[in-house]
Design an enzyme around this catalytic site. Structure first.
Site, PDB file in Angstrom:
ATOM      1  CB  CYS A 330     -24.339  36.223  23.198  1.00  0.00           C
ATOM      2  SG  CYS A 330     -24.039  37.406  24.589  1.00  0.00           S
ATOM      3  CG  HIS A 434     -20.013  33.960  23.476  1.00  0.00           C
ATOM      4  ND1 HIS A 434     -20.445  34.211  22.398  1.00  0.00           N
ATOM      5  CD2 HIS A 434     -20.468  34.881  24.330  1.00  0.00           C
ATOM      6  CE1 HIS A 434     -20.969  35.512  22.274  1.00  0.00           C
ATOM      7  NE2 HIS A 434     -21.113  35.754  23.564  1.00  0.00           N
TER       8      HIS A 434
END
Length: 495
Positions: A330, A434
């Site tokens: 991310c 994630h």
């Protein structure tokens, strides 16, 4: 629906055990066949989860939903604050980000937030037989009581009974409980049903005189004493968990940037017997790693500047020169690219800065967040195709420039799209996903690519399930739950 009375768990301090107690109570009730849901009116955390309908809630409430054996829902955490500076946070209301506010701005906003909180609580009451509510911090914070939506302000507005939990392992448990109750108003004191003492070690007979004194002084019962449960491998809500049961030989280093987010991504590595996971802090070096992973961040540009100030960019370059592998998740993925642009000032002032330049992507922050649960395939050099699952929480849109290889194929509602980037040499991998290490096939493919060959993934779901059942069993054994739900539980001695 609402067959059984709701209950709110408040604590004398942060980290008193509220989150775990709520999770355990949800499992105890679920084991009784009750349709139960967790609820936290207001949460402040950088670890968040994505719901099936594309909303964002605290990861602690997603864990509690797992304990209740129900799917996470935005109404389980209607107000989520995600700090992005020391005095400011992004405010998320019923799953959607609305704006960034400073502390004073949010104090004013709370009076507007209460209707959303009560609406979400009413939704859960209508759809579940029981709701177990978690407070935030302490109800005795005098400076935060005006327009309170997190603790007694909510309990009074929704007419919910309360129990107060304190952590005896910290010391001063009787002062904490007695003082907290004393600082509440008369009506607030009246809705307190009793106390719970958490994380006790030793001979409980030595504690009994203090418990009797507390009951006499307050007129409130001690509902029970929960023992210290060692080795509970549950996700941490705030502080990074660094303890490992055993350390392996393969060293994975994660630089701890100032606004690190979703550090629960690394729990699968932390608990693995072949891996020595090291969180690297200020003034420490990334040298000596077999594998470096850049984590997610709530303030990517500021954290990239911090990373450079620590000399970690030079450590990464040196690591790559000697044949090491690097991964970014991310915000860490965005940092590895060529440019980071924030034209709208999402993270502060409008800005444009250079990335680390290792991946052929440029990222622009947008107002609209991407919030998605995803499944797909991972394709890394010299590895078999691997199943991948995870979730996306990001405001950035990354554009691939010449030479970018896209390693993740996402199958979403019959639409195939791509995620992530891999450099030409195959030594650097970035992804928006994630939770990627929690899928065994993806874990094994990534770790094999990074240099840890023939290492099998651990089952994080099984580990979490074992921990939740341990907590539930301890709660049912330790607490007199008949004082909370008399029709469900037989009366027993609290201590």
């Amino acid at each position: 629906m609402n067959t059984f009375a709701p209950l709110m768990v408040q604590g004398t301090t942060s980290d008193a055990g509220k989150t775990v107690l709520v999770a355990g109570l949800c499992r105890v009730l679920s084991n009784k066949g009750i349709q139960v849901a967790p609820f936290k009116p207001q949460n402040m955390a950088l670890n968040s989860a994505v719901t099936e309908d594309g909303g964002e809630i605290g990861r602690a409430q997603a864990l509690q939903a797992d304990a209740a054996r129900v799917k996470p829902h935005v109404h389980m955490n209607p107000i989520l604050l995600k700090p992005n500076t020391d005095i400011g946070a992004q405010v998320i209301v019923q799953g959607k980000a609305i704006e960034t506010m400073d502390a004073w701005g949010f104090q004013d906003y709370k009076k507007l937030a209460m209707p959303y909180v009560l609406e979400s609580f009413a939704y859960l009451n209508d759809h579940y037989q029981c709701v177990v509510v978690e407070g935030a911090g302490s109800p005795a914070e005098i400076n935060l009581r005006e327009n309170d939506i997190a603790n007694m302000g909510f309990a009074e507005a929704a007419d919910v009974p309360v129990i107060i939990v304190a952590d005896i392992d910290r010391g001063g448990v009787f002062a904490h409980l007695y003082g907290t109750l004393a600082l509440l108003s008369e009506s607030e004191q009246a809705r307190v049903k009793g106390f719970v003492i958490n994380r006790f070690r030793g001979d409980i007979s030595l504690l009994v005189p203090g418990l009797e004194w507390l009951e006499e002084k307050t007129g409130k019962p001690v509902l029970g004493v929960i023992p210290y449960l060692h080795g509970l491998n549950l996700e941490a809500e705030d502080a990074i968990k660094s303890e490992q049961q055993e350390k392996g030989q393969f060293v994975v280093k994660v630089p701890v940037v100032t606004r690190i987010s979703n550090h629960t991504d690394f729990d699968s590595l932390r608990l693995h017997p072949d891996i020595d996971l090291q969180f690297v802090g200020k003034g420490q070096s990334l040298s000596g790693a077999d594998f470096i992973i850049l984590p997610g961040s709530k303030s990517v540009q500021a954290d990239l500047n911090y990373l450079r100030s620590q000399g970690w960019d030079k450590d990464i370059e040196r690591h790559l020169r000697f044949g090491g592998k690097v991964m970014g998740i991310c915000g860490g993925y965005q940092m590895l690219g060529e440019q980071l642009s924030d034209p709208l000032g999402i993270e502060g002032e409008p800005s444009l800065i250079d990335g680390l330049g290792h991946l052929a992507i440029s990222t622009e922050l947008k107002k609209q967040k991407q919030l998605t649960l995803v499944e797909g395939e991972l394709h890394l050099p010299n590895q078999s195709s691997a199943k991948v699952k995870g979730y996306e929480i990001h405001a950035g849109v990354s554009i691939h420039t010449a030479g970018a290889h896209l390693p993740v194929i996402i199958n979403s509602e019959s639409i195939v799209r791509y995620d992530g980037a891999l450099n030409h040499e195959g030594s650097i991998f970035g992804t928006y996903l994630h939770g990627i290490f929690d899928e065994p096939e993806a874990f094994e493919a990534i770790m094999s690519w990074a240099g840890l060959k023939e290492s099998k993934a651990i089952d994080m779901k099984e580990i979490q399930e074992e921990a939740i059942e341990r907590i539930a069993a301890s709660i049912e054994e330790s607490l007199d739950l008949s004082q909370l739900w008399p029709s469900l539980f037989e009366k027993k001695a609290a201590y």
